[in-house]
Design a protein around this motif. Sequence first.
Motif, PDB file in Angstrom:
ATOM      1  N   ILE A 149       0.835  -1.200   0.000  1.00  0.00           N
ATOM      2  CA  ILE A 149       0.000   0.000   0.000  1.00  0.00           C
ATOM      3  C   ILE A 149       0.869   1.248   0.000  1.00  0.00           C
ATOM      4  O   ILE A 149       0.629   2.206  -0.738  1.00  0.00           O
ATOM      5  N   VAL A 150       1.892   1.232   0.848  1.00  0.00           N
ATOM      6  CA  VAL A 150       2.761   2.402   0.989  1.00  0.00           C
ATOM      7  C   VAL A 150       3.601   2.624  -0.262  1.00  0.00           C
ATOM      8  O   VAL A 150       3.724   3.743  -0.768  1.00  0.00           O
ATOM      9  N   GLU A 151       4.183   1.545  -0.778  1.00  0.00           N
ATOM     10  CA  GLU A 151       5.127   1.682  -1.882  1.00  0.00           C
ATOM     11  C   GLU A 151       4.439   1.815  -3.244  1.00  0.00           C
ATOM     12  O   GLU A 151       4.887   2.581  -4.101  1.00  0.00           O
ATOM     13  N   ASN A 152       3.344   1.073  -3.443  1.00  0.00           N
ATOM     14  CA  ASN A 152       2.704   1.042  -4.762  1.00  0.00           C
ATOM     15  C   ASN A 152       1.278   1.583  -4.770  1.00  0.00           C
ATOM     16  O   ASN A 152       0.631   1.604  -5.822  1.00  0.00           O
ATOM     17  N   ARG A 153       0.792   1.972  -3.578  1.00  0.00           N
ATOM     18  CA  ARG A 153      -0.556   2.521  -3.417  1.00  0.00           C
ATOM     19  C   ARG A 153      -1.627   1.579  -3.960  1.00  0.00           C
ATOM     20  O   ARG A 153      -2.628   2.001  -4.550  1.00  0.00           O
ATOM     21  N   THR A 154      -1.408   0.292  -3.751  1.00  0.00           N
ATOM     22  CA  THR A 154      -2.371  -0.699  -4.216  1.00  0.00           C
ATOM     23  C   THR A 154      -2.243  -1.960  -3.385  1.00  0.00           C
ATOM     24  O   THR A 154      -1.249  -2.170  -2.687  1.00  0.00           O
ATOM     25  N   LEU A 155      -3.261  -2.814  -3.463  1.00  0.00           N
ATOM     26  CA  LEU A 155      -3.237  -4.132  -2.843  1.00  0.00           C
ATOM     27  C   LEU A 155      -3.222  -5.175  -3.950  1.00  0.00           C
ATOM     28  O   LEU A 155      -3.919  -5.039  -4.967  1.00  0.00           O
ATOM     29  N   ASN A 156      -2.457  -6.232  -3.749  1.00  0.00           N
ATOM     30  CA  ASN A 156      -2.213  -7.207  -4.803  1.00  0.00           C
ATOM     31  C   ASN A 156      -3.189  -8.376  -4.692  1.00  0.00           C
ATOM     32  O   ASN A 156      -2.854  -9.451  -4.241  1.00  0.00           O
ATOM     33  N   PHE A 157      -4.448  -8.142  -5.106  1.00  0.00           N
ATOM     34  CA  PHE A 157      -5.419  -9.234  -5.070  1.00  0.00           C
ATOM     35  C   PHE A 157      -5.855  -9.586  -6.489  1.00  0.00           C
ATOM     36  O   PHE A 157      -5.621  -8.832  -7.436  1.00  0.00           O
ATOM     37  N   MET A 158      -6.491 -10.763  -6.618  1.00  0.00           N
ATOM     38  CA  MET A 158      -6.988 -11.206  -7.925  1.00  0.00           C
ATOM     39  C   MET A 158      -8.187 -10.351  -8.296  1.00  0.00           C
ATOM     40  O   MET A 158      -9.225 -10.392  -7.633  1.00  0.00           O
ATOM     41  N   ARG A 159      -8.039  -9.552  -9.347  1.00  0.00           N
ATOM     42  CA  ARG A 159      -9.044  -8.564  -9.708  1.00  0.00           C
ATOM     43  C   ARG A 159     -10.069  -9.102 -10.688  1.00  0.00           C
ATOM     44  O   ARG A 159      -9.842 -10.080 -11.393  1.00  0.00           O
ATOM     45  N   LYS A 160     -11.189  -8.370 -10.724  1.00  0.00           N
ATOM     46  CA  LYS A 160     -12.226  -8.664 -11.715  1.00  0.00           C
ATOM     47  C   LYS A 160     -11.707  -8.256 -13.091  1.00  0.00           C
ATOM     48  O   LYS A 160     -11.215  -7.161 -13.284  1.00  0.00           O
ATOM     49  N   THR A 161     -11.792  -9.120 -14.055  1.00  0.00           N
ATOM     50  CA  THR A 161     -11.357  -8.813 -15.423  1.00  0.00           C
ATOM     51  C   THR A 161     -12.471  -9.202 -16.388  1.00  0.00           C
ATOM     52  O   THR A 161     -13.444  -9.873 -16.028  1.00  0.00           O
ATOM     53  N   ALA A 162     -12.318  -8.777 -17.628  1.00  0.00           N
ATOM     54  CA  ALA A 162     -13.319  -9.141 -18.640  1.00  0.00           C
ATOM     55  C   ALA A 162     -13.396 -10.655 -18.779  1.00  0.00           C
ATOM     56  O   ALA A 162     -14.461 -11.240 -18.949  1.00  0.00           O
ATOM     57  N   GLU A 163     -12.214 -11.309 -18.671  1.00  0.00           N
ATOM     58  CA  GLU A 163     -12.169 -12.758 -18.828  1.00  0.00           C
ATOM     59  C   GLU A 163     -12.930 -13.451 -17.706  1.00  0.00           C
ATOM     60  O   GLU A 163     -13.784 -14.300 -17.938  1.00  0.00           O
TER      61      GLU A 163
END
Length: 764
Positions: free
Chosen positions: A420-434
């Motif tokens: 969160i601090v370094e990349n401002r994101t959380l690394n989870f499996m996201r919703k995609t078109a596929e």
Amino acid sequence: MSNIVDIYGLTPAQEGIYFQYVLNPSGKTYHLQFLLRLKHRIDPEILEKAIKLLPLRHDVLRSAFAISASTGNIKQIVLKNRGADFQEIGFNEKEDDKKLREIVDHDADIQFDLQKDPLFRAILVTFSDAQYLIVSTHHIVVDGWSIPILANDIEHFYAELLSGHTVEDLEAEISREKAGSTPFSAYVEWIKNANNDETKVYWRNLFRGYSGGISSETQNESNKIFDSDTLHFSRDLTEKLEAFAITENVTANTLFEAALAVALQKESNSDDVVFAKVVSGRNAKLKNIFECVGLFVNTIPVRVRFKELSDTKELLHNIRKQSAMADRYGFLSLSEICRITALGRNEIRVVLAFENYPFNYSGETIGFELVENKDQTNFDITFAVTKEKEGYYIKIVFAPHCNAQAENLLQDLKTELINIVENRTLNFMRKTAENSTRNKESEKSDFFSPESETEQMVCDKFSEILHISPVSMNTDFFFAGGSSIDVISFISDERFKNISASEFIANPTPAGLCAILESKKLNKYEYLQPLFVPEKSQKTLVLFPYAGGNAESYSELVPELRKRMADTALYFVRFLHSVEECREASEEIQDLGKFSDLYFYAHCIGDSVALQIADFIEENQSEIGGLIVGANIPPKKPFRYNWWNIVPDFILKKILIKAGSRIGDLSDRQSKEILRLFRKDSDFFIDFFKSRTKKISSPVSVIINRNDIFTPNHKDAEKNWRKYTTNEVFVRYIESNSHYFQSENANILAEMIDEIINNPSRNS
């Protein structure tokens, strides 16, 4: 019976704890133990007297728990003569960690009999160069927030006894304090009267379609020693986490919950994650609830459906939304939630406790310093997060069979927070078109058709706005393509006019909106207009209009209040013209006060409406935190007639312009309407003060402009207002060129209101 003071039921959380106790009376579950280092050398005899005063001050510490033979219900019995146990162990040598540890561990092995034993005990361990206090109690009578309160009481009693006061003096003081405080039994009664039907609808909707996560054989290990591990965050990392939370308009607690959800997703390889969280439970509208001792906390489930989330913002919003709803629906026990939903108790193996309650380290006579605390729950894995001077501190406690999983979760949690601090994101499996396409078939099994007429009506409106069909009861408005403009379109419909934008955002499914409609019966607020409703608020400020004014008269003030008081809900009540309207409006305003402290700001003659509503609220055994009056002072003598009804329009218009009104910028038609309303509103004001004899019990803060042509008697403000309150009157002055300083000097007025509500000690 002579030793019984009171008998009442249990809160849902207490019932859950008692059930665990019945299953295993000799287990260590829910035994709380605190090891405190004493900063100052103390007298053991005086300390014993101070500690034994605690059960007198807090009735809940004199409780016994038993099952009624006649009804089979569990009862909490407050006894007259149940005290606190005290023991002193002394050594004529310097501090010995091994001996101290032996005493601490031995005390932890002594379990409580909830029917027979005192539920608070203390051991003073004295070395030649140090003193420690071991405090043990049972979670069924206190929560973490209660411990600092008890420590402060011990500090106070000890200081008073040391200065020469007797135990009898303090008993008399305690008797006086209790007369004005709220007992824990009042909280039990509050929960009993809460809206359980609405609450059950919310939890059923949250877990619609849940088919379970990873299964695990739950092992009964409450008699075993749980393992633990810790993780320390640097001050730099802590500050960066908090800075990120501010930019995303969430709390640090939300960040930890989101990171734990991602860690659980990785560990379980599931798109539907459930864990438990601890909530404070102290949002009930009860007097001085943050000073009460008892079990107010509760444990509730959190559900994160990753297949519906596309980025970190959506994840944080989802968790923040659930936190907001927990303020209203978080009092139901976890076992009851599991019973009424598709959620099985064994599905929830992990719990997160964000411990942000205060602890007083600054005592001058004793000075408690928390060394460690033990709190074993019946969950397989418990994360406890605290903030220390150096930064965040995470302690994980886990059952022996969960060793590998606990270590993985702890490392994944750390990784995600750093991410969160370094990349401002959380690394989870996201919703995609596929995977959206792949989920088409699974979504069919998650489809819930509307059943009632109201459900069909809401689904049809979704279909009309979003151009989709069919609509399921769990369709998320925003995930289906809805925007904020679309929200306005929805709530503009006459059928849904009592759903506010903030309520829609917090409940964007047909199921959630139907729950709101059911609770409000479609027409709950007739007189109130929401101006700003944050997702979590402990205070509500109701704004009353001046004569002829409407909500637009606060268009400059509201943004300033939002900047300074982001956690305070803002409502506007239209000008009311009869006592009956005031009575009806008071019921709506009192409803706002169920979950937050109420404050009023009335500008000019709007104070007559505010006082009338305050009367009705106090008649219903409720109260407001304070009345703030701007630009008005009651007349010394009642008016015999309304002078404004005699003055011609052009003269009245000139007077208003001189006072700072913008009526001169309006069209003739608009200005005539303003003058008509001005006269009508002033009629109510004059009639009200003609017959006014009551006094409200709330403090009154008066904000006066010395240059105002309507308040030339500003020096009489305190004396005149004292006729209408039994409490204190505070007068503040604002330098303005206008009677309507809520517009011309909105930033200064907002600052004053903020100080009055949030820093009452600065009133002068």
